[in-house]
Write a protein that holds these residues in place. Structure first.
Motif, PDB file in Angstrom:
ATOM      1  N   CYS A  47       5.927  -7.444   7.916  1.00 50.74           N
ATOM      2  CA  CYS A  47       7.016  -7.918   7.050  1.00 50.74           C
ATOM      3  C   CYS A  47       6.563  -8.087   5.604  1.00 50.74           C
ATOM      4  O   CYS A  47       7.386  -8.305   4.720  1.00 50.74           O
ATOM      5  CB  CYS A  47       7.637  -9.200   7.589  1.00 50.74           C
ATOM      6  N   PHE A  48       5.280  -7.974   5.333  1.00 47.58           N
ATOM      7  CA  PHE A  48       4.777  -7.947   3.962  1.00 47.58           C
ATOM      8  C   PHE A  48       4.273  -6.544   3.607  1.00 47.58           C
ATOM      9  O   PHE A  48       3.508  -6.384   2.676  1.00 47.58           O
ATOM     10  CB  PHE A  48       3.703  -9.015   3.750  1.00 47.58           C
ATOM     11  N   GLY A  49       4.675  -5.545   4.410  1.00 42.34           N
ATOM     12  CA  GLY A  49       4.450  -4.155   4.006  1.00 42.34           C
ATOM     13  C   GLY A  49       3.309  -3.417   4.669  1.00 42.34           C
ATOM     14  O   GLY A  49       3.038  -2.275   4.303  1.00 42.34           O
ATOM     15  N   GLY A 300      -9.130  -7.723   5.367  1.00 43.45           N
ATOM     16  CA  GLY A 300      -7.728  -7.312   5.311  1.00 43.45           C
ATOM     17  C   GLY A 300      -7.349  -6.666   3.991  1.00 43.45           C
ATOM     18  O   GLY A 300      -8.211  -6.227   3.229  1.00 43.45           O
ATOM     19  N   SER A 301      -6.054  -6.644   3.737  1.00 41.87           N
ATOM     20  CA  SER A 301      -5.526  -6.013   2.537  1.00 41.87           C
ATOM     21  C   SER A 301      -4.606  -6.970   1.796  1.00 41.87           C
ATOM     22  O   SER A 301      -3.797  -7.667   2.401  1.00 41.87           O
ATOM     23  CB  SER A 301      -4.732  -4.760   2.914  1.00 41.87           C
ATOM     24  N   ALA A 302      -4.752  -6.997   0.468  1.00 38.83           N
ATOM     25  CA  ALA A 302      -3.854  -7.832  -0.335  1.00 38.83           C
ATOM     26  C   ALA A 302      -2.590  -7.060  -0.715  1.00 38.83           C
ATOM     27  O   ALA A 302      -1.837  -7.495  -1.568  1.00 38.83           O
ATOM     28  CB  ALA A 302      -4.575  -8.331  -1.574  1.00 38.83           C
ATOM     29  N   GLY A 303      -2.363  -5.913  -0.079  1.00 39.94           N
ATOM     30  CA  GLY A 303      -1.168  -5.121  -0.388  1.00 39.94           C
ATOM     31  C   GLY A 303      -1.219  -4.624  -1.814  1.00 39.94           C
ATOM     32  O   GLY A 303      -2.237  -4.079  -2.247  1.00 39.94           O
ATOM     33  N   LEU A 304      -0.146  -4.841  -2.550  1.00 41.52           N
ATOM     34  CA  LEU A 304      -0.120  -4.357  -3.938  1.00 41.52           C
ATOM     35  C   LEU A 304      -0.798  -5.329  -4.893  1.00 41.52           C
ATOM     36  O   LEU A 304      -0.875  -5.053  -6.092  1.00 41.52           O
ATOM     37  CB  LEU A 304       1.311  -4.046  -4.382  1.00 41.52           C
TER      38      LEU A 304
ATOM     39  N   GLY B  43       5.712   1.164  -2.264  1.00 39.24           N
ATOM     40  CA  GLY B  43       5.771  -0.304  -2.241  1.00 39.24           C
ATOM     41  C   GLY B  43       6.934  -0.913  -3.008  1.00 39.24           C
ATOM     42  O   GLY B  43       6.934  -2.109  -3.272  1.00 39.24           O
ATOM     43  N   ASP B  44       7.937  -0.118  -3.362  1.00 34.92           N
ATOM     44  CA  ASP B  44       8.974  -0.612  -4.273  1.00 34.92           C
ATOM     45  C   ASP B  44      10.156  -1.313  -3.623  1.00 34.92           C
ATOM     46  O   ASP B  44      11.006  -1.845  -4.331  1.00 34.92           O
ATOM     47  CB  ASP B  44       9.505   0.542  -5.134  1.00 34.92           C
ATOM     48  N   LEU B  45      10.253  -1.270  -2.302  1.00 34.70           N
ATOM     49  CA  LEU B  45      11.370  -1.937  -1.635  1.00 34.70           C
ATOM     50  C   LEU B  45      10.879  -3.238  -1.014  1.00 34.70           C
ATOM     51  O   LEU B  45       9.735  -3.325  -0.560  1.00 34.70           O
ATOM     52  CB  LEU B  45      11.961  -1.043  -0.547  1.00 34.70           C
ATOM     53  N   ALA B  46      11.754  -4.231  -0.957  1.00 32.36           N
ATOM     54  CA  ALA B  46      11.362  -5.502  -0.341  1.00 32.36           C
ATOM     55  C   ALA B  46      10.900  -5.272   1.095  1.00 32.36           C
ATOM     56  O   ALA B  46       9.907  -5.844   1.539  1.00 32.36           O
ATOM     57  CB  ALA B  46      12.523  -6.494  -0.385  1.00 32.36           C
ATOM     58  N   CYS B  47      11.589  -4.388   1.822  1.00 35.74           N
ATOM     59  CA  CYS B  47      11.215  -4.158   3.222  1.00 35.74           C
ATOM     60  C   CYS B  47       9.913  -3.376   3.347  1.00 35.74           C
ATOM     61  O   CYS B  47       9.376  -3.242   4.440  1.00 35.74           O
ATOM     62  CB  CYS B  47      12.344  -3.492   3.991  1.00 35.74           C
ATOM     63  N   GLY B 303       2.346   0.231  -3.433  1.00 38.01           N
ATOM     64  CA  GLY B 303       1.958  -0.831  -2.505  1.00 38.01           C
ATOM     65  C   GLY B 303       0.466  -0.795  -2.253  1.00 38.01           C
ATOM     66  O   GLY B 303      -0.328  -0.719  -3.197  1.00 38.01           O
ATOM     67  N   LEU B 304       0.078  -0.830  -1.004  1.00 35.58           N
ATOM     68  CA  LEU B 304      -1.350  -0.811  -0.682  1.00 35.58           C
ATOM     69  C   LEU B 304      -1.912   0.599  -0.657  1.00 35.58           C
ATOM     70  O   LEU B 304      -3.116   0.773  -0.421  1.00 35.58           O
ATOM     71  CB  LEU B 304      -1.615  -1.530   0.653  1.00 35.58           C
ATOM     72  N   LEU B 305      -1.076   1.614  -0.895  1.00 40.33           N
ATOM     73  CA  LEU B 305      -1.581   2.993  -0.850  1.00 40.33           C
ATOM     74  C   LEU B 305      -2.254   3.379  -2.164  1.00 40.33           C
ATOM     75  O   LEU B 305      -1.937   2.856  -3.220  1.00 40.33           O
ATOM     76  CB  LEU B 305      -0.438   3.966  -0.549  1.00 40.33           C
ATOM     77  N   ARG B 306      -3.171   4.319  -2.060  1.00 43.52           N
ATOM     78  CA  ARG B 306      -3.952   4.719  -3.224  1.00 43.52           C
ATOM     79  C   ARG B 306      -3.224   5.755  -4.081  1.00 43.52           C
ATOM     80  O   ARG B 306      -2.644   6.689  -3.553  1.00 43.52           O
ATOM     81  CB  ARG B 306      -5.289   5.291  -2.712  1.00 43.52           C
ATOM     82  N   ASP B 307      -3.297   5.547  -5.386  1.00 43.30           N
ATOM     83  CA  ASP B 307      -2.805   6.499  -6.382  1.00 43.30           C
ATOM     84  C   ASP B 307      -1.297   6.717  -6.283  1.00 43.30           C
ATOM     85  O   ASP B 307      -0.587   5.897  -5.680  1.00 43.30           O
ATOM     86  CB  ASP B 307      -3.582   7.813  -6.271  1.00 43.30           C
TER      87      ASP B 307
END
Lengths: 467, 467
Positions: A47-49, A300-304, B43-47, B303-307
């Motif tokens: 729920c946090f991505g 873990g991961s801090a997400g964005l 990572g741009d959507l709340a969901c 979001g947590l993805l690279r680049d």
């Protein structure tokens, strides 16, 4: 779809009647459970991505409750963060932070001073049953243990699960990759007694959960309002998981550990429903600091968000947080600020308990936001402590960094920023684009705020450097 | 809570009856809407974890439908990504990718060849009404426009909204920060005719939405099955937003733009419900490539993805994707792989239409996953193209990078990796920890897979370098 809409309509009408004073509002919930993870990252829940870790129970909890996307701890490492949660005070006030020794260790002689009032101690004035389960890390000597701080009972590991590493364990960080019970001689305690050493860490998440379930049932039976502080020792490295959750997650061992914690949360909420206590129990889920990034895929991961545990970048101190109570909390996403510092005043408000007197408290009552009476949080600022120092200040959406220190390996010295770095966390949650040049008036305002805050602090005697 | 549980129980019982063959399964949905954003980040959507941008309609769509967390486009920039979606083929096959000119420009003479069969053209064989709205970018000369590729109608901007920049506009990237209609002389077209130039970009999201709503209503009235391809020109820079959404988001102008797109999605789903078409219409939401990071706060977040956009790191090609159809799609999170390449076969399957013959197709039918008949996606591999070259290969959770090139400013040359970099995307979705040394057998397997794939490709005549 239609049936769902009718349900929503019914709820809406009921809410209107309550607001119009035609129906009585529900009583304040009597019970409170705080579930505190260890080193869980902002981006580690579905729920946090997170794309790979499955957390269906936490996802549902977030849907039925409030997901807070800007919720902070008061320190970027374990001991001070926990001291702040328990007391509602910045840890500098009670000597529970230090840049020399950032947390308590098995050789520490200090701990949370007796003069401090914990949430449990506060709730004792209202006759609550109070229970601490899991990681404490506010002092392992008898006078600092939960049972000396207002808790009726304690079952857990008094500090981090990577402490007491035995001499023969493989040296260095590699040892964390192959978790074996015998590498860490950590004690498992019942109240003030060690009952298992080394603790079988494979089963701690399960055993902590079973303890919580039992306490919910016992207190329900005895008709006692209760407060349970359930602080998991995981996903702090070394990562341990029970057989049932081994090799289940797409995200590997780290994912397995999170998915077991998710199961734990689901089990607790299910118990509350079965005991008919869901509408009367406020459950709060959050973590003590950001992910321990230096442990690669075991962290873990801090997400964005930028950086992680040990740093005052957002990734170190913003936590994935959920408030749940079907009878109280209005479901939704809250993007306003909140902090573990606010738990004491919020819990006081929700349980109708008097706050501790004769001391500075740093929290705000978030109850109006939980109830949906306002969309505006009373908290509008946050001071980011690193040891005894304020490294950064947030006011509204602006955050100024006066000093930074990454949590990654390789940078040992803090960097001073003069003028401070400035970020707009709404436009730039990843803290990538310094806008201090464009807004010198904002950095000045934040610098003044820092000074005022620091002038109002009387540091307590340092507890972390005592050996 | 209880009413909700009864609804769930009722649905569960109905599902059981369907599965047991005691009740007929619902007919295949007749209509399809693809909503395609431009440069929206993972990572741009709340969901998908954004803390500041509010996307309640997309969040609800994800809850009522399937949220796919590992869904790919077939190229990391606009034109080839769109060609792949339309044809179900890697763009190398139809000459729609190039490392020399990565997309089509207003001076381009090429476009999607007439021999290609788009989803619209395929659905024409079943008598569908077909409509393209928004950004096309597969050729702006008459023979390449949507109306020459199986679409009954077209209303939109034929290429990117930053093209046709006028000479007097402020130079360099700064110009993107102050969006003024007159800086970009981009045309708005109705079928093959330019009807407005420069297009009033402030109102395009609203006007595209109104066009979609109108087409849904008209086709419903005329009892015609329809396919609508709604490709927003935003959040590609320059960022434009209508008055109603100006200064609404915590995330600034970028957030305003996303929140208007969220409104658009909500409006379309609401229309489907009002027209009683929700159970008969499959709606797919995704984006053409990752966020354009070089534009700072005017670009999104992966979001947590690279680049991001332009790179073959995950942030460039993994997209926030939702499938929605209350009468067909089983709600949940799908962590298996999928791709825009799969839309053609999936839509063919859902609409009972024959796939184009006599050509290589690169997609898989995802319908069994949408229906919840299986948790396993037929797609288990992905080739990450950069121009005409395969830069990376994913098989299962492993991804090997043979070449990389960041999308950030400053690095102009691709870096060759020999041995290739290797990442486990389940354990390490941020591609931080290269494990090629530990798993040489995996990199060899992925290298062999790349060779086999490349050997099976006959590149089409390049369309992007024609001027």
């Amino acid at each position: 779809m239609k049936k769902k809409r009718y349900v929503n309509l019914t709820l809406f009408v009921l809410n209107c009647l309550v607001l119009a004073g035609l129906l009585p509002a529900q009583d304040s919930p009597k019970n409170v459970i705080v579930i505190f993870a260890d080193d869980l990252g902002y981006g580690d829940l579905a729920c946090f991505g997170h794309p790979a870790i499955a957390t269906p129970h936490l996802d549902q909890m977030a849907l039925d409750g409030q997901k807070w996307t800007s919720f902070y701890v008061a320190a970027c490492v374990c001991t001070p963060s926990r001291a702040a949660l328990q007391t509602g005070r910045y840890p500098i006030r009670n000597g529970m932070c230090s840049s020399r020794r950032r947390v308590l260790f098995p050789d520490s002689k200090g701990g949370l001073p007796q003069a401090e009032i914990t949430i449990a101690k506060m709730l004792k004035t209202r006759g609550y049953a109070t229970h601490a389960i899991g990681k404490w890390h506010l002092g392992h000597l008898p006078e600092y243990l939960p049972t000396s701080h207002g808790y009726d009972s304690y079952f857990g590991i008094p500090y981090s699960n990577d402490m007491d590493a035995i001499r023969n364990a493989p040296k260095g960080k590699a040892k964390f990759w192959e978790p074996r019970i015998e590498y860490w001689n950590v004690p498992l305690m019942r109240d003030e007694k060690i009952i298992e050493r080394p603790a079988n860490q494979h089963t701690i998440t399960r055993r902590f959960t079973e303890e919580a379930v039992k306490l919910i049932q016992v207190n329900k039976k005895e008709k006692k309002p209760f407060f349970i502080y359930l602080a998991h020792n995981l996903p702090h490295v070394p990562l341990f998981v029970s057989n049932e959750f081994t090799d289940r997650s797409r995200a590997g061992l780290y994912g397995d550990v999170i998915e077991e914690i998710d199961w734990s949360v689901g089990t607790i909420l299910k118990t509350l429903r079965e005991e008919n206590l869901a509408d009367d129990t406020l459950v709060i889920f959050t973590s003590d600091n950001g992910p321990w990034l230096t442990f690669n895929t075991h962290g873990g991961s801090a997400g964005l968000l930028r950086d992680g545990k040990g740093s005052t970048w957002e990734g170190g101190m913003r936590e994935p947080t959920i408030f749940w109570c079907p009878g109280l909390v209005k479901p939704g996403i809250v993007r306003e600020m909140g902090s573990t510092l606010d738990l004491m005043p919020t819990i006081a408000s929700v349980t109708d308990t008097k706050l501790p007197q004769n001391r500075e408290l740093d929290g705000f009552d978030l109850k109006p936001v939980l109830l949906g009476q306002t969309g505006k949080s009373p908290r509008d600022e946050m001071f980011y402590y690193h040891g005894e120092e304020v490294f950064a200040v947030r006011k509204g959406e602006f955050k100024a960094h006066f000093k930074t220190k990454t949590s990654y390996v390789g940078q040992n010295e803090a960097v001073v920023h003069d003028p401070p770095l400035l970020f707009h966390l709404g436009h730039d949650p990843s803290e990538k684009h310094d806008i201090s040049q464009q807004h010198p008036e904002v950095t000045s305002r934040l610098a003044a705020l820092k000074k005022t805050h620091e002038a109002g602090i009387s540091p307590g005697e340092n507890q972390l450097i005592k050996r």
